[in-house]
Design a protein around this motif. Structure first.
Motif, PDB file in Angstrom:
ATOM      1  N   UNK A 239      10.401  17.170  28.550  1.00 13.03           N
ATOM      2  CA  UNK A 239      11.353  16.626  29.283  1.00 13.03           C
ATOM      3  C   UNK A 239      11.288  15.269  29.043  1.00 13.03           C
ATOM      4  N   UNK A 240      10.338  14.631  28.876  1.00 16.89           N
ATOM      5  CA  UNK A 240      10.201  13.198  28.703  1.00 16.89           C
ATOM      6  C   UNK A 240      11.124  12.702  27.272  1.00 16.89           C
ATOM      7  N   UNK A 241      10.792  13.485  26.333  1.00 12.28           N
ATOM      8  CA  UNK A 241      11.612  13.297  25.196  1.00 12.28           C
ATOM      9  C   UNK A 241      13.134  13.204  25.531  1.00 12.28           C
ATOM     10  N   UNK A 242      13.360  14.427  26.354  1.00 14.82           N
ATOM     11  CA  UNK A 242      14.796  14.403  26.635  1.00 14.82           C
ATOM     12  C   UNK A 242      15.228  13.318  27.479  1.00 14.82           C
ATOM     13  N   UNK A 243      14.755  12.690  28.338  1.00 14.65           N
ATOM     14  CA  UNK A 243      15.016  11.807  29.136  1.00 14.65           C
ATOM     15  C   UNK A 243      15.204  10.518  28.734  1.00 14.65           C
ATOM     16  N   UNK A 244      14.281  10.224  27.542  1.00 14.19           N
ATOM     17  CA  UNK A 244      14.223   9.199  26.945  1.00 14.19           C
ATOM     18  C   UNK A 244      15.562   9.142  26.202  1.00 14.19           C
ATOM     19  N   UNK A 245      15.881  10.363  25.341  1.00 18.17           N
ATOM     20  CA  UNK A 245      17.359  10.201  24.773  1.00 18.17           C
ATOM     21  C   UNK A 245      18.355  10.208  25.374  1.00 18.17           C
ATOM     22  N   UNK A 246      18.303  10.841  26.486  1.00 17.92           N
ATOM     23  CA  UNK A 246      19.677  11.092  27.430  1.00 17.92           C
ATOM     24  C   UNK A 246      19.921   9.406  27.807  1.00 17.92           C
ATOM     25  N   UNK A 247      18.904   8.870  28.274  1.00 18.56           N
ATOM     26  CA  UNK A 247      19.070   7.302  28.519  1.00 18.56           C
ATOM     27  C   UNK A 247      19.529   6.754  27.433  1.00 18.56           C
ATOM     28  N   UNK A 248      18.915   6.671  26.336  1.00 18.89           N
ATOM     29  CA  UNK A 248      19.095   6.051  25.199  1.00 18.89           C
ATOM     30  C   UNK A 248      20.526   6.270  24.756  1.00 18.89           C
ATOM     31  N   UNK A 249      20.906   7.428  24.677  1.00 15.99           N
ATOM     32  CA  UNK A 249      22.236   7.945  24.378  1.00 15.99           C
ATOM     33  C   UNK A 249      23.477   7.363  25.099  1.00 15.99           C
TER      34      UNK A 249
ATOM     35  N   UNK B 100      31.342  11.983  25.969  1.00 15.72           N
ATOM     36  CA  UNK B 100      30.227  11.374  26.648  1.00 15.72           C
ATOM     37  C   UNK B 100      30.072  11.669  27.993  1.00 15.72           C
ATOM     38  N   UNK B 101      28.954  11.900  28.585  1.00 18.14           N
ATOM     39  CA  UNK B 101      28.796  12.333  29.910  1.00 18.14           C
ATOM     40  C   UNK B 101      29.162  10.862  30.765  1.00 18.14           C
ATOM     41  N   UNK B 102      29.748  11.027  31.720  1.00 19.01           N
ATOM     42  CA  UNK B 102      30.045   9.854  32.499  1.00 19.01           C
ATOM     43  C   UNK B 102      29.509  10.218  34.015  1.00 19.01           C
ATOM     44  N   UNK B 103      29.245   9.147  34.647  1.00 22.01           N
ATOM     45  CA  UNK B 103      29.194   9.248  36.169  1.00 22.01           C
ATOM     46  C   UNK B 103      27.765   9.498  36.468  1.00 22.01           C
ATOM     47  N   UNK B 104      26.632   8.860  35.541  1.00 20.09           N
ATOM     48  CA  UNK B 104      25.378   9.080  35.644  1.00 20.09           C
ATOM     49  C   UNK B 104      24.976   7.649  35.519  1.00 20.09           C
ATOM     50  N   UNK B 105      24.243   6.970  36.457  1.00 18.05           N
ATOM     51  CA  UNK B 105      23.610   5.772  36.645  1.00 18.05           C
ATOM     52  C   UNK B 105      22.362   5.376  36.133  1.00 18.05           C
ATOM     53  N   UNK B 106      21.382   6.346  36.211  1.00 20.73           N
ATOM     54  CA  UNK B 106      19.857   6.322  35.762  1.00 20.73           C
ATOM     55  C   UNK B 106      19.382   7.616  35.544  1.00 20.73           C
TER      56      UNK B 106
ATOM     57  N   UNK C 144      15.756   3.818  32.931  1.00 23.07           N
ATOM     58  CA  UNK C 144      14.944   5.103  32.705  1.00 23.07           C
ATOM     59  C   UNK C 144      13.568   4.862  33.440  1.00 23.07           C
ATOM     60  N   UNK C 145      13.400   5.557  34.424  1.00 22.93           N
ATOM     61  CA  UNK C 145      12.213   5.610  35.324  1.00 22.93           C
ATOM     62  C   UNK C 145      11.356   6.787  35.128  1.00 22.93           C
TER      63      UNK C 145
END
Lengths: 510, 226
Positions: free
Chosen positions: B86-96, B64-70, B101-102
């Motif tokens: 990009x939006x799909x990727x952001x949604x899933x990165x945040x979800x994972x 897992x990626x650690x150290x990201x807050x948002x 997510x903003x």
């Protein structure tokens, strides 16, 4: 695992040679090794031979070769007496050789098998061997090809000896269905589909931009629902699989972008898999394996394809496909001609109720002798659609009443007739005793009925997965991903593309 | 606070940006200008930006990626296909990773980059940011300087129009304009987010700004007989 206490399996000795040669001749006839060759095999230091006995009588033997300097080992031979076939003895001998090869430090194992011996091939595949090449005319004098198969001993535990069943999450977005499915090995855990079908209804067909927009919105809720259905969190998942083609470009890209980011965030391997092969691979969820060879007829709003699958992961061939409209598209277009709603399949099924399928002889596309030369396994439905429209317009312009039920039934019969006839031809031409159906048009009752009739008539085994697995879904993508993992395949890189015209020969994109 | 920012409104850009008590540092940024290959490049771009920030071990995706807050994503406006990646990727990165997510208007980031580059507006002058909307149209937004937190103050847009029509309107209204149409950098997307945070106006809406209806019209069935 069933334990057969009546076998005694032990290491072979030179004194077993005479008995081994008797079985060798009984099993391999003209292909048999000479006694001298066999003796050399038994006494060599780099070989390892086992024999199986029942009450002192030799009923099987098998051997491997591993040079001390090498990390590879080869299965040299395996033979099982006719009386013991189907008892699991072959598998037991193989298990022991594989275990021995691992003890000897082998990292991979190879074998050759006759192309005309599907029973042995099936055993090897079940053990995890994967075909890596084909040697033409290897077995002489018969001129039979040899399949070269490989087992990755490092990544792969033999099934039944505690292989881990990977939990795979599959994402599908090639058309108008956002699918997220989860499997454990060949066991279905969740299958959630969010469809934008209703949004396409007023356009009479799938609008790519509307489908792509809907995927973006559906992703998160569909993923959450799938995890909840499986009772898992994303951390429990071992790998991500995603459809990277064929399909609508913009729609595929949403799933691909989503899957890559999910894989990176969670640190999980990603497998880019072929949508059409997914429709075939889904059968593992009901049967544990895809029995091969099989012909697969895949019919949906986007595809009409006839495949010859000799091996799910390594040998899929496109025999033919539609040269214009997909079968599902033809249903949609004819539904409009008849003033019916979208999607056309179920509407036409309803309208055809009580209609005479022989009332109007609509054309069977690419079925005339001249077409059959070039397009034996291809389909064409646009002429059929035009013929139906002309029939209806003509009747209307003359102010004649026409039976919508007859038109619907006759049209449906024409579609189903061509689909099934060509699929059955493919089975007969290639000597393949199995037909697998997939795709949303499988929902059509008449297609299933006629396929069953024709398969029964020609001694072909018909496989129709549950409808929820036939329409586009994420479970089939997860299932195919799991098969790749269990076969020891490396994950895809992060740089694979969404390819709208991805060929079926590319089961996994690296 | 450390965010992963993604923008695919033109090329593909991913950044890891840290805000340490108002001091904003770009820890990693990976940008590819190609306006066609979003789906191909997005995965490696994320890995690359994370690796530069020292948050994951290069291209191999282990753990897992650690150290990201948002996660923050550019919502466009942009021609449809790439934007969604990009939006799909952001949604899933945040979800994972179960992260907040903003969404940010991509043109705001271009405006910020212009101001950071030293653009100062004359009295009554506005900054017009445009980008290619294809079909002989542009996406545009106007800005009247920055607020006290550095956030560009959007006075109009985002919208889509023919450039000639847009020019005529501005001329009629007598508006004075400085023009910009730079690439959208993900680091600027992150900076917009931090400025919004300071200004208490972050936005959880990540829906794509298409600004056009899908190209489809319901049609009547065509006649086939003459």
């Amino acid at each position: 695992m069933v334990v057969h206490l009546n076998w005694l399996i032990r290491e072979a000795r030179e004194v077993d040679l005479a008995e081994i040669m008797k079985l060798e001749h009984a099993c391999f006839g003209s292909d048999s090794w000479s006694e001298n060759n066999m003796r050399a095999e038994l006494v060599e230091h780099h070989t390892y031979y086992l024999v199986a006995e029942i009450d002192g009588q030799l009923v099987g033997y098998a051997g491997l070769s591993k040079l001390p300097s090498s990390e590879q080992s080869d299965i040299q031979t395996i033979a099982v007496a006719a009386s013991q076939r189907g008892t699991g003895l072959g598998r037991e001998l193989m298990h022991r050789l594989i275990a021995r090869a691992k003890e000897l430090g082998s990292k991979e194992m190879f074998l050759e098998v006759r192309a005309d011996n599907p029973i042995a091939q099936k055993l090897y595949r079940k053990l995890g061997f994967v075909q890596i090449s084909l040697r033409k005319n290897y077995y002489q004098p018969d001129g039979v090809d040899a399949l070269i198969m490989r087992l990755d001993l490092e990544r792969f535990e033999v099934p039944g000896i505690g292989q881990k069943q990977p939990i795979v999450l599959g994402i599908e977005s090639s058309c108008d269905e956002t699918g997220v499915g989860i499997v454990r090995g060949a066991t279905l855990l969740a299958n959630v589909i969010s469809s934008s079908m209703d949004e396409h209804a007023r356009f009479g067909g799938v609008v790519p931009e509307i489908a792509a927009r809907a995927h973006l919105e559906a992703l998160k809720p569909t993923l959450r629902e799938a995890l909840s259905q499986a009772g898992l969190s994303i951390d429990d998942v071992d790998a991500i699989a995603v459809t990277n083609g064929p399909g609508l470009g913009g729609a595929l890209m949403v799933g691909v972008g989503a899957a890559k980011a999910l894989a990176v965030a969670t640190g999980k391997p990603i497998y880019a898999v072929n949508h059409l092969v997914g429709h075939v691979g889904v059968d593992v969820l009901e049967r544990g394996v895809v029995e091969t060879p099989t012909i697969a007829l895949l019919v949906s709003g986007g595809h009409t394809s006839l495949l010859l699958v000799r091996d799910l992961l390594d040998d899929v061939e496109l025999l033919g496909e539609t040269i214009d409209d997909a079968a599902g598209e033809a249903f949609d277009k004819v539904a409009r001609v008849l003033g019916l709603k979208y999607p056309g399949g179920p509407e036409i099924d309803r309208a055809a109720e009580g209609g005479d399928p022989k009332a109007i002889r609509f054309p069977r596309g690419l079925s005339l002798p001249k077409d059959m030369e070039k397009h034996r396994y291809d389909f064409s439905f646009s002429g059929l659609k035009t013929a139906v429209a002309r029939h209806v317009e003509l009747a209307e312009s003359r102010g004649e009443a026409f039976s919508r039920a007859d038109v619907a039934a006759s049209f449906r019969e024409a579609v189903v007739d061509v689909l099934v006839t060509k699929a059955v031809n493919a089975c007969k031409d290639h000597g393949v005793p199995r037909l697998l159906l997939g795709g949303g048009v499988v929902a059509n009752r008449r297609l299933r009925e006629f396929a069953q009739e024709q398969c029964d008539k020609h001694g072909i085994e018909l496989r129709i997965p549950a409808l929820s697995l036939c329409t586009d879904n994420g479970a089939m993508i997860a299932a195919l991903g799991a098969q790749l993992i269990m076969a020891g395949r490396e994950p895809s890189s992060l740089d694979f593309s969404a390819v709208s015209t991805l060929p079926v020969t590319q089961v996994q994109s690296l | 606070m450390r965010v992963l920012a993604i923008d695919t409104s033109a090329g593909t850009s991913v950044a890891v940006v840290e805000n340490n008590g108002g001091s904003v540092t770009v820890l990693g940024e990976s940008s590819v200008d190609n306006a066609m290959k979003h789906a191909e490049t997005i995965g490696s771009a994320i890995v690359d930006a994370l690796a530069q920030a020292g948050l994951t071990g290069g291209v191999s995706t282990t753990g897992r990626v650690r150290g990201i807050d948002a996660v923050v994503v550019g919502r466009g406006p942009a021609p449809f296909t790439g934007l969604r990646v990009g939006i799909a990727a952001a949604v899933m990165f945040a979800e994972g990773l179960n992260l907040p997510l903003f969404g940010v208007v991509s043109h705001d980031a271009v405006a910020l980059a212009e101001f950071e580059r030293g653009l100062t507006l004359a009295d009554g002058e506005e900054l017009l940011v445009t980008s290619d909307a294809r079909r002989s149209e542009v996406y545009w937004a106007t800005y009247q300087g920055q607020n006290e937190n550095g956030l560009p103050i959007r006075s109009a847009g985002p919208a889509v129009q023919k450039p000639a029509d847009l020019d005529r309107e501005f001329e009629l209204a007598g508006r004075k304009l400085a023009r910009a149409s730079g690439q959208v950098k993900a680091s600027s997307i992150a900076k917009i987010f931090f400025a919004q945070q300071a200004s208490d106006c972050t936005d959880g809406d990540v829906s794509a700004l298409y600004l056009r209806a899908p190209d489809a019209v319901p049609t009547a069935a065509k006649k086939v007989s003459g």
